[in-house]
Design a protein around this motif. Structure first.
Motif, PDB file in Angstrom:
ATOM      1  N   LEU A   7      -3.140  -3.522 -11.886  1.00 53.41           N
ATOM      2  CA  LEU A   7      -1.828  -2.287 -11.474  1.00 53.41           C
ATOM      3  C   LEU A   7      -2.660  -1.129 -11.075  1.00 53.41           C
ATOM      4  O   LEU A   7      -3.887  -0.586 -11.767  1.00 53.41           O
ATOM      5  CB  LEU A   7      -1.234  -1.949 -12.715  1.00 53.41           C
ATOM      6  N   ARG A   8      -2.169  -0.323 -10.053  1.00 50.92           N
ATOM      7  CA  ARG A   8      -2.612   0.839  -9.677  1.00 50.92           C
ATOM      8  C   ARG A   8      -1.891   2.033  -9.993  1.00 50.92           C
ATOM      9  O   ARG A   8      -0.643   2.074  -9.469  1.00 50.92           O
ATOM     10  CB  ARG A   8      -3.007   0.406  -8.144  1.00 50.92           C
ATOM     11  N   ARG A   9      -2.508   3.235 -10.461  1.00 46.07           N
ATOM     12  CA  ARG A   9      -1.752   4.235 -10.748  1.00 46.07           C
ATOM     13  C   ARG A   9      -2.246   5.444  -9.961  1.00 46.07           C
ATOM     14  O   ARG A   9      -3.533   5.664  -9.779  1.00 46.07           O
ATOM     15  CB  ARG A   9      -1.953   4.831 -12.131  1.00 46.07           C
ATOM     16  N   THR A  10      -1.508   5.918  -9.034  1.00 42.69           N
ATOM     17  CA  THR A  10      -1.656   7.065  -8.184  1.00 42.69           C
ATOM     18  C   THR A  10      -0.747   8.223  -8.604  1.00 42.69           C
ATOM     19  O   THR A  10       0.317   8.030  -9.222  1.00 42.69           O
ATOM     20  CB  THR A  10      -1.334   6.712  -6.752  1.00 42.69           C
ATOM     21  N   PRO A  11      -1.333   9.566  -8.126  1.00 46.95           N
ATOM     22  CA  PRO A  11      -0.282  10.658  -8.684  1.00 46.95           C
ATOM     23  C   PRO A  11       1.122  10.514  -7.818  1.00 46.95           C
ATOM     24  O   PRO A  11       1.283  10.089  -6.386  1.00 46.95           O
ATOM     25  CB  PRO A  11      -1.162  11.728  -8.051  1.00 46.95           C
ATOM     26  N   GLY A  12       2.074  10.753  -8.407  1.00 48.22           N
ATOM     27  CA  GLY A  12       3.514  10.813  -7.890  1.00 48.22           C
ATOM     28  C   GLY A  12       3.295  11.856  -6.659  1.00 48.22           C
ATOM     29  O   GLY A  12       2.984  12.786  -6.675  1.00 48.22           O
ATOM     30  N   VAL A  13       4.564  11.501  -5.862  1.00 51.46           N
ATOM     31  CA  VAL A  13       4.866  12.509  -4.645  1.00 51.46           C
ATOM     32  C   VAL A  13       5.747  13.572  -4.845  1.00 51.46           C
ATOM     33  O   VAL A  13       6.057  14.470  -4.085  1.00 51.46           O
ATOM     34  CB  VAL A  13       4.818  11.598  -3.479  1.00 51.46           C
ATOM     35  N   THR A  14       6.602  13.358  -6.018  1.00 55.86           N
ATOM     36  CA  THR A  14       7.643  14.447  -6.378  1.00 55.86           C
ATOM     37  C   THR A  14       7.465  14.895  -7.595  1.00 55.86           C
ATOM     38  O   THR A  14       6.636  14.414  -8.376  1.00 55.86           O
ATOM     39  CB  THR A  14       8.961  13.711  -6.328  1.00 55.86           C
ATOM     40  N   ARG A  15       7.929  16.124  -8.029  1.00 58.47           N
ATOM     41  CA  ARG A  15       7.824  16.662  -9.343  1.00 58.47           C
ATOM     42  C   ARG A  15       8.587  15.896 -10.420  1.00 58.47           C
ATOM     43  O   ARG A  15       8.422  16.185 -11.636  1.00 58.47           O
ATOM     44  CB  ARG A  15       8.561  18.055  -9.251  1.00 58.47           C
ATOM     45  N   TRP A  16       9.376  14.854 -10.054  1.00 59.77           N
ATOM     46  CA  TRP A  16      10.058  14.211 -10.903  1.00 59.77           C
ATOM     47  C   TRP A  16       9.290  12.924 -11.569  1.00 59.77           C
ATOM     48  O   TRP A  16       9.783  12.405 -12.622  1.00 59.77           O
ATOM     49  CB  TRP A  16      11.356  13.724 -10.640  1.00 59.77           C
ATOM     50  N   ALA A  17       8.319  12.529 -10.671  1.00 54.29           N
ATOM     51  CA  ALA A  17       7.626  11.381 -11.204  1.00 54.29           C
ATOM     52  C   ALA A  17       6.007  11.770 -11.240  1.00 54.29           C
ATOM     53  O   ALA A  17       5.582  12.253 -10.012  1.00 54.29           O
ATOM     54  CB  ALA A  17       7.809  10.185 -10.077  1.00 54.29           C
ATOM     55  N   LYS A  18       5.503  11.909 -12.186  1.00 54.46           N
ATOM     56  CA  LYS A  18       4.029  12.080 -12.442  1.00 54.46           C
ATOM     57  C   LYS A  18       3.335  11.110 -11.789  1.00 54.46           C
ATOM     58  O   LYS A  18       2.173  11.409 -11.241  1.00 54.46           O
ATOM     59  CB  LYS A  18       3.834  12.498 -13.823  1.00 54.46           C
ATOM     60  N   TRP A  19       3.408   9.887 -12.348  1.00 50.64           N
ATOM     61  CA  TRP A  19       2.663   8.843 -11.520  1.00 50.64           C
ATOM     62  C   TRP A  19       3.433   7.763 -10.669  1.00 50.64           C
ATOM     63  O   TRP A  19       4.722   7.554 -11.054  1.00 50.64           O
ATOM     64  CB  TRP A  19       2.103   8.042 -12.622  1.00 50.64           C
ATOM     65  N   HIS A  20       2.850   6.953  -9.892  1.00 49.99           N
ATOM     66  CA  HIS A  20       3.410   5.997  -9.306  1.00 49.99           C
ATOM     67  C   HIS A  20       2.702   4.687  -9.529  1.00 49.99           C
ATOM     68  O   HIS A  20       1.230   4.738  -9.337  1.00 49.99           O
ATOM     69  CB  HIS A  20       3.150   6.426  -7.481  1.00 49.99           C
ATOM     70  N   TRP A  21       3.114   3.817  -9.711  1.00 47.41           N
ATOM     71  CA  TRP A  21       2.531   2.519 -10.332  1.00 47.41           C
ATOM     72  C   TRP A  21       2.920   1.427  -9.401  1.00 47.41           C
ATOM     73  O   TRP A  21       3.972   1.256  -8.952  1.00 47.41           O
ATOM     74  CB  TRP A  21       2.953   2.108 -11.622  1.00 47.41           C
ATOM     75  N   THR A  22       1.789   0.622  -8.972  1.00 47.37           N
ATOM     76  CA  THR A  22       1.972  -0.565  -8.066  1.00 47.37           C
ATOM     77  C   THR A  22       1.205  -1.694  -8.437  1.00 47.37           C
ATOM     78  O   THR A  22       0.256  -1.336  -8.994  1.00 47.37           O
ATOM     79  CB  THR A  22       1.663  -0.100  -6.654  1.00 47.37           C
ATOM     80  N   CYS A  23       1.620  -2.712  -8.075  1.00 47.19           N
ATOM     81  CA  CYS A  23       0.630  -4.046  -8.266  1.00 47.19           C
ATOM     82  C   CYS A  23      -0.040  -4.357  -6.996  1.00 47.19           C
ATOM     83  O   CYS A  23       0.452  -4.402  -6.027  1.00 47.19           O
ATOM     84  CB  CYS A  23       1.423  -5.440  -8.783  1.00 47.19           C
ATOM     85  N   SER A  24      -1.408  -4.051  -7.395  1.00 54.53           N
ATOM     86  CA  SER A  24      -2.325  -4.107  -6.017  1.00 54.53           C
ATOM     87  C   SER A  24      -2.934  -5.287  -5.903  1.00 54.53           C
ATOM     88  O   SER A  24      -3.294  -5.614  -4.770  1.00 54.53           O
ATOM     89  CB  SER A  24      -3.255  -3.045  -6.296  1.00 54.53           C
ATOM     90  N   ALA A  25      -3.300  -6.268  -7.022  1.00 55.63           N
ATOM     91  CA  ALA A  25      -4.050  -7.433  -6.703  1.00 55.63           C
ATOM     92  C   ALA A  25      -3.561  -8.410  -7.954  1.00 55.63           C
ATOM     93  O   ALA A  25      -3.026  -7.881  -9.038  1.00 55.63           O
ATOM     94  CB  ALA A  25      -5.456  -7.258  -6.306  1.00 55.63           C
ATOM     95  N   VAL A  26      -4.144  -9.627  -7.685  1.00 52.66           N
ATOM     96  CA  VAL A  26      -3.893 -10.578  -8.815  1.00 52.66           C
ATOM     97  C   VAL A  26      -5.566 -11.407  -8.720  1.00 52.66           C
ATOM     98  O   VAL A  26      -6.164 -11.294  -7.751  1.00 52.66           O
ATOM     99  CB  VAL A  26      -2.962 -11.673  -8.605  1.00 52.66           C
ATOM    100  N   LEU A  27      -5.804 -11.674  -9.837  1.00 54.27           N
ATOM    101  CA  LEU A  27      -7.180 -12.155 -10.206  1.00 54.27           C
ATOM    102  C   LEU A  27      -7.119 -13.533 -10.643  1.00 54.27           C
ATOM    103  O   LEU A  27      -6.972 -13.825 -11.815  1.00 54.27           O
ATOM    104  CB  LEU A  27      -8.079 -11.394 -11.271  1.00 54.27           C
ATOM    105  N   PRO A  28      -7.208 -14.649  -9.792  1.00 61.72           N
ATOM    106  CA  PRO A  28      -6.984 -15.914 -10.374  1.00 61.72           C
ATOM    107  C   PRO A  28      -8.235 -16.265 -11.438  1.00 61.72           C
ATOM    108  O   PRO A  28      -9.385 -16.065 -11.163  1.00 61.72           O
ATOM    109  CB  PRO A  28      -7.321 -17.026  -8.891  1.00 61.72           C
ATOM    110  N   GLY A  29      -7.938 -17.049 -12.544  1.00 59.88           N
ATOM    111  CA  GLY A  29      -8.842 -17.327 -13.381  1.00 59.88           C
ATOM    112  C   GLY A  29      -9.723 -16.145 -14.168  1.00 59.88           C
ATOM    113  O   GLY A  29     -10.797 -16.212 -14.855  1.00 59.88           O
TER     114      GLY A  29
END
Length: 178
Positions: A7-29
């Motif tokens: 999961l990747r955490r980046t700064p939010g783009v609005t004043r209501w969301a401090k952080w923006h979370w996305t799933c950036s990759a999966v690691l098999p095994g």
């Protein structure tokens, strides 16, 4: 197979969301992990959040085939928001079935992220599909020859005793409708 979720955490783009979370990759095994920091680039941070097990079931082979046939074969990470903890999400499962992922989006309580499937995992899922998928033959339904329009199968509720058809218009009695 265990699959690590990044999961990747980046700064939010609005004043209501401090952080923006996305799933950036999966690691098999991947080895087990619990929000282990992997990489930091300025304010952006990537975490190895969890390592759920990717299970493939023979009954879902058609769904896996559908998922592999899209332009970018993907895995679906299902997460649930948690409050009052250091990290905002709990990873529930990873699936290769777009049908199962869609079922989780129906309630609106879970977050489903689509992540590109690594090439090695594509080959493994493809191998599983080739082994378990059996195409169902289409059988056209045939109409029966019974004529249902020849008999009247009821004139209203049989529990109510009426001398006439209950769907008939009311009769006139002394100039009034009854």
């Amino acid at each position: 197979m265990p699959v690590g979720v990044v999961l990747r955490r980046t700064p939010g783009v609005t004043r209501w969301a401090k952080w923006h979370w996305t799933c950036s990759a999966v690691l098999p095994g991947a080895a087990p992990a619990d929000w282990k920091e992997m990489r930091r680039e300025g304010e952006a941070v990537e975490y190895h959040a969890a390592t759920p097990v990717l299970e493939l079931h023979g009954a879902e082979a058609e769904a896996y085939l559908h998922g592999l046939s899209i332009a970018v074969p993907s895995l679906y990470v299902v997460m649930r928001a948690v409050h009052g903890q250091d990290f905002p999400y709990e990873v529930l499962l990873v699936t290769a079935s777009p049908y199962e992922a869609q079922d989780y989006t129906d309630s609106g309580e879970e977050v489903v992220e689509k992540v590109p499937m690594p090439a090695g995992l594509v080959a493994r899922v493809q191998e599983f599909v080739e082994e378990h998928y059996r195409e169902e033959t289409f059988v056209k339904r045939k109409r029966d020859k019974k004529r249902t329009d020849l008999t009247q199968d009821g004139i209203g509720d049989p529990r109510v005793g009426k001398a006439a058809d209950v769907y008939a218009s009311p009769a006139l009695k002394r100039g009034r409708l009854i």
